[in-house]
Design a protein around this motif. Structure first.
Motif, PDB file in Angstrom:
ATOM      1  N   GLY A  20    -112.828 -25.436  38.589  1.00 29.47           N
ATOM      2  CA  GLY A  20    -114.292 -25.466  37.944  1.00 29.47           C
ATOM      3  C   GLY A  20    -115.028 -24.311  38.453  1.00 29.47           C
ATOM      4  N   TRP A  21    -115.091 -24.144  39.902  1.00 30.36           N
ATOM      5  CA  TRP A  21    -115.833 -22.853  40.689  1.00 30.36           C
ATOM      6  C   TRP A  21    -115.186 -21.705  39.949  1.00 30.36           C
ATOM      7  CZ3 TRP A  21    -114.643 -18.745  43.434  1.00 30.36           C
ATOM      8  CH2 TRP A  21    -115.932 -18.239  44.197  1.00 30.36           C
ATOM      9  N   ALA A  22    -113.832 -21.433  39.834  1.00 26.78           N
ATOM     10  CA  ALA A  22    -113.197 -20.201  39.128  1.00 26.78           C
ATOM     11  C   ALA A  22    -113.610 -20.075  37.788  1.00 26.78           C
ATOM     12  CB  ALA A  22    -111.760 -20.187  39.267  1.00 26.78           C
ATOM     13  N   ALA A  23    -113.536 -21.140  36.928  1.00 30.34           N
ATOM     14  CA  ALA A  23    -113.744 -20.879  35.549  1.00 30.34           C
ATOM     15  C   ALA A  23    -115.227 -20.502  35.371  1.00 30.34           C
ATOM     16  CB  ALA A  23    -113.615 -22.561  34.832  1.00 30.34           C
ATOM     17  N   ALA A  24    -116.392 -21.132  36.226  1.00 29.62           N
ATOM     18  CA  ALA A  24    -117.862 -20.794  36.052  1.00 29.62           C
ATOM     19  C   ALA A  24    -117.835 -19.176  36.264  1.00 29.62           C
ATOM     20  CB  ALA A  24    -118.683 -21.568  37.047  1.00 29.62           C
ATOM     21  N   ARG A  25    -116.840 -18.660  36.997  1.00 26.09           N
ATOM     22  CA  ARG A  25    -117.064 -17.365  37.239  1.00 26.09           C
ATOM     23  C   ARG A  25    -115.899 -16.357  36.324  1.00 26.09           C
ATOM     24  NH1 ARG A  25    -118.730 -20.702  40.592  1.00 26.09           N
ATOM     25  NH2 ARG A  25    -120.179 -20.222  42.024  1.00 26.09           N
ATOM     26  N   GLU A  27    -112.462 -16.440  37.141  1.00 28.54           N
ATOM     27  CA  GLU A  27    -111.701 -15.929  37.957  1.00 28.54           C
ATOM     28  C   GLU A  27    -110.258 -16.812  37.776  1.00 28.54           C
ATOM     29  OE1 GLU A  27    -111.983 -13.332  39.739  1.00 28.54           O
ATOM     30  OE2 GLU A  27    -114.067 -13.035  39.824  1.00 28.54           O
ATOM     31  N   ALA A  28    -109.830 -16.451  36.615  1.00 28.18           N
ATOM     32  CA  ALA A  28    -108.505 -17.280  36.181  1.00 28.18           C
ATOM     33  C   ALA A  28    -107.361 -16.936  37.050  1.00 28.18           C
ATOM     34  CB  ALA A  28    -108.077 -16.871  34.890  1.00 28.18           C
ATOM     35  N   LYS A  29    -107.324 -15.591  37.623  1.00 28.08           N
ATOM     36  CA  LYS A  29    -106.291 -15.282  38.499  1.00 28.08           C
ATOM     37  C   LYS A  29    -106.165 -15.736  39.665  1.00 28.08           C
ATOM     38  CE  LYS A  29    -105.508 -10.783  36.119  1.00 28.08           C
ATOM     39  NZ  LYS A  29    -105.661  -9.225  36.304  1.00 28.08           N
ATOM     40  N   TRP A  30    -107.396 -16.108  40.271  1.00 28.16           N
ATOM     41  CA  TRP A  30    -107.562 -16.834  41.547  1.00 28.16           C
ATOM     42  C   TRP A  30    -107.147 -18.053  41.548  1.00 28.16           C
ATOM     43  CZ3 TRP A  30    -111.090 -20.486  43.262  1.00 28.16           C
ATOM     44  CH2 TRP A  30    -111.186 -20.552  44.680  1.00 28.16           C
ATOM     45  N   ALA A  31    -107.685 -18.726  40.400  1.00 29.88           N
ATOM     46  CA  ALA A  31    -107.234 -20.326  40.310  1.00 29.88           C
ATOM     47  C   ALA A  31    -106.205 -20.376  39.977  1.00 29.88           C
ATOM     48  CB  ALA A  31    -108.066 -20.491  38.992  1.00 29.88           C
ATOM     49  N   ALA A  32    -105.178 -19.362  39.290  1.00 30.63           N
ATOM     50  CA  ALA A  32    -103.911 -19.721  39.150  1.00 30.63           C
ATOM     51  C   ALA A  32    -103.238 -19.640  40.672  1.00 30.63           C
ATOM     52  CB  ALA A  32    -103.278 -18.497  38.606  1.00 30.63           C
ATOM     53  N   MET A  33    -103.585 -18.667  41.587  1.00 27.55           N
ATOM     54  CA  MET A  33    -102.977 -18.422  42.917  1.00 27.55           C
ATOM     55  C   MET A  33    -103.110 -19.643  43.708  1.00 27.55           C
ATOM     56  SD  MET A  33    -103.537 -14.315  43.458  1.00 27.55           S
ATOM     57  CE  MET A  33    -102.591 -14.310  44.831  1.00 27.55           C
ATOM     58  N   VAL A  34    -104.342 -20.215  43.635  1.00 24.87           N
ATOM     59  CA  VAL A  34    -104.548 -21.359  44.626  1.00 24.87           C
ATOM     60  C   VAL A  34    -104.578 -22.771  44.230  1.00 24.87           C
ATOM     61  CG1 VAL A  34    -106.196 -19.832  45.775  1.00 24.87           C
ATOM     62  CG2 VAL A  34    -107.179 -21.308  44.274  1.00 24.87           C
ATOM     63  N   GLY A  35    -104.098 -22.795  42.875  1.00 23.45           N
ATOM     64  CA  GLY A  35    -103.851 -24.023  42.100  1.00 23.45           C
ATOM     65  C   GLY A  35    -102.500 -24.694  42.696  1.00 23.45           C
ATOM     66  N   PRO A  36    -102.410 -25.982  42.073  1.00 21.91           N
ATOM     67  CA  PRO A  36    -101.122 -26.521  42.377  1.00 21.91           C
ATOM     68  C   PRO A  36     -99.845 -25.845  41.772  1.00 21.91           C
ATOM     69  CG  PRO A  36    -102.507 -27.925  41.053  1.00 21.91           C
ATOM     70  CD  PRO A  36    -103.066 -26.501  40.973  1.00 21.91           C
ATOM     71  N   ARG A  37     -98.691 -25.966  42.922  1.00 20.09           N
ATOM     72  CA  ARG A  37     -97.568 -25.300  42.789  1.00 20.09           C
ATOM     73  C   ARG A  37     -97.025 -25.358  41.260  1.00 20.09           C
ATOM     74  NH1 ARG A  37     -95.538 -27.280  47.948  1.00 20.09           N
ATOM     75  NH2 ARG A  37     -94.294 -28.298  46.423  1.00 20.09           N
ATOM     76  N   CYS A  38     -96.168 -24.545  40.821  1.00 24.06           N
ATOM     77  CA  CYS A  38     -95.531 -24.764  39.405  1.00 24.06           C
ATOM     78  C   CYS A  38     -94.496 -26.055  39.410  1.00 24.06           C
ATOM     79  CB  CYS A  38     -94.666 -23.436  39.098  1.00 24.06           C
ATOM     80  SG  CYS A  38     -93.204 -23.061  40.180  1.00 24.06           S
ATOM     81  N   ASP A  39     -94.155 -26.619  40.475  1.00 22.89           N
ATOM     82  CA  ASP A  39     -93.395 -27.612  40.537  1.00 22.89           C
ATOM     83  C   ASP A  39     -94.123 -29.070  40.707  1.00 22.89           C
ATOM     84  OD1 ASP A  39     -94.161 -27.766  43.179  1.00 22.89           O
ATOM     85  OD2 ASP A  39     -92.259 -27.621  44.114  1.00 22.89           O
ATOM     86  N   GLY A  40     -95.617 -28.901  40.598  1.00 27.44           N
ATOM     87  CA  GLY A  40     -96.626 -29.965  40.672  1.00 27.44           C
ATOM     88  C   GLY A  40     -96.875 -30.286  42.049  1.00 27.44           C
ATOM     89  N   GLY A  41     -96.564 -29.575  42.956  1.00 24.81           N
ATOM     90  CA  GLY A  41     -96.895 -29.946  44.531  1.00 24.81           C
ATOM     91  C   GLY A  41     -98.303 -29.388  44.621  1.00 24.81           C
ATOM     92  N   ALA A  42     -98.655 -29.638  45.824  1.00 23.39           N
ATOM     93  CA  ALA A  42    -100.056 -29.369  46.068  1.00 23.39           C
ATOM     94  C   ALA A  42    -100.138 -27.837  46.415  1.00 23.39           C
ATOM     95  CB  ALA A  42    -100.466 -29.930  47.708  1.00 23.39           C
ATOM     96  N   SER A  43    -101.415 -27.341  46.365  1.00 21.81           N
ATOM     97  CA  SER A  43    -101.834 -25.996  46.577  1.00 21.81           C
ATOM     98  C   SER A  43    -101.378 -25.406  47.659  1.00 21.81           C
ATOM     99  CB  SER A  43    -103.282 -25.774  46.502  1.00 21.81           C
ATOM    100  OG  SER A  43    -103.637 -24.437  46.885  1.00 21.81           O
ATOM    101  N   LEU A  44    -100.814 -24.051  47.891  1.00 19.10           N
ATOM    102  CA  LEU A  44    -100.452 -23.657  49.096  1.00 19.10           C
ATOM    103  C   LEU A  44    -101.650 -22.995  50.098  1.00 19.10           C
ATOM    104  CD1 LEU A  44     -97.613 -21.455  47.839  1.00 19.10           C
ATOM    105  CD2 LEU A  44     -97.309 -23.448  48.897  1.00 19.10           C
ATOM    106  N   GLN A  45    -102.907 -23.263  49.249  1.00 23.90           N
ATOM    107  CA  GLN A  45    -104.112 -22.624  49.826  1.00 23.90           C
ATOM    108  C   GLN A  45    -104.521 -23.715  50.695  1.00 23.90           C
ATOM    109  OE1 GLN A  45    -106.239 -19.886  49.620  1.00 23.90           O
ATOM    110  NE2 GLN A  45    -107.223 -20.978  51.252  1.00 23.90           N
TER     111      GLN A  45
END
Length: 145
Positions: A20-25, A27-45
């Motif tokens: 939500g914070w990224a969408a409001a700004r 910042e889609a690239k940041w959101a993709a980097m800190v979001g859940p992993r492609c295998d559905g696992g938790a964020s690496l961040q």
């Protein structure tokens, strides 16, 4: 003295709702980097506010940390992070220092003004830098000295 020279720190609102914070700004690239992993696992961040960072530093025997800016897609987010880091360093000057986020889209006058402000607030340098993530080439006039 032990210094962690590469720490990213975000405001509580970003920690509470990164997407939500990224969408409001925009910042889609940041959101993709800190979001859940492609295998559905938790964020690496890992997420920590300033108080947790300081506790973790104490537990690990780290004396100081250098907060690194991010290569935000939008100049306004760079400026927002710079203001956030200024407050963090003001509150804990004995433990934290920070680099400034930079955006070539500020133009020459805007970039000079923002970088002077950051320097006057005691920033240690610039970074992280990744002009292509911001839509600029490494040869952009704002980046060539």
């Amino acid at each position: 003295m032990i210094i962690d020279c590469h720490v990213h720190l975000y405001p509580d609102a970003a920690i509470a709702d990164p997407a939500g914070w990224a969408a409001a700004r925009g910042e889609a690239k940041w959101a993709a980097m800190v979001g859940p992993r492609c295998d559905g696992g938790a964020s690496l961040q890992g997420w920590a506010n300033v108080e947790r960072l300081l506790r973790d530093m104490d537990a690990a025997g780290v004396d100081r940390a250098v907060l690194l800016g991010w290569y935000w897609e939008n100049a306004a987010t760079c400026a927002e992070q710079n203001r956030f880091y200024a407050e963090c360093v003001r509150r804990h000057p004995d433990r934290l220092e920070a680099c400034a986020a930079f955006h070539a889209g500020w133009g020459p006058d805007g970039a000079r003004a923002e970088l002077r402000r950051c320097r006057d607030e005691g920033r240690s340098g610039l970074g992280e830098l990744c002009p292509p993530a911001q839509g600029f080439g490494y040869d952009h006039p704002q980046l060539v000295v």
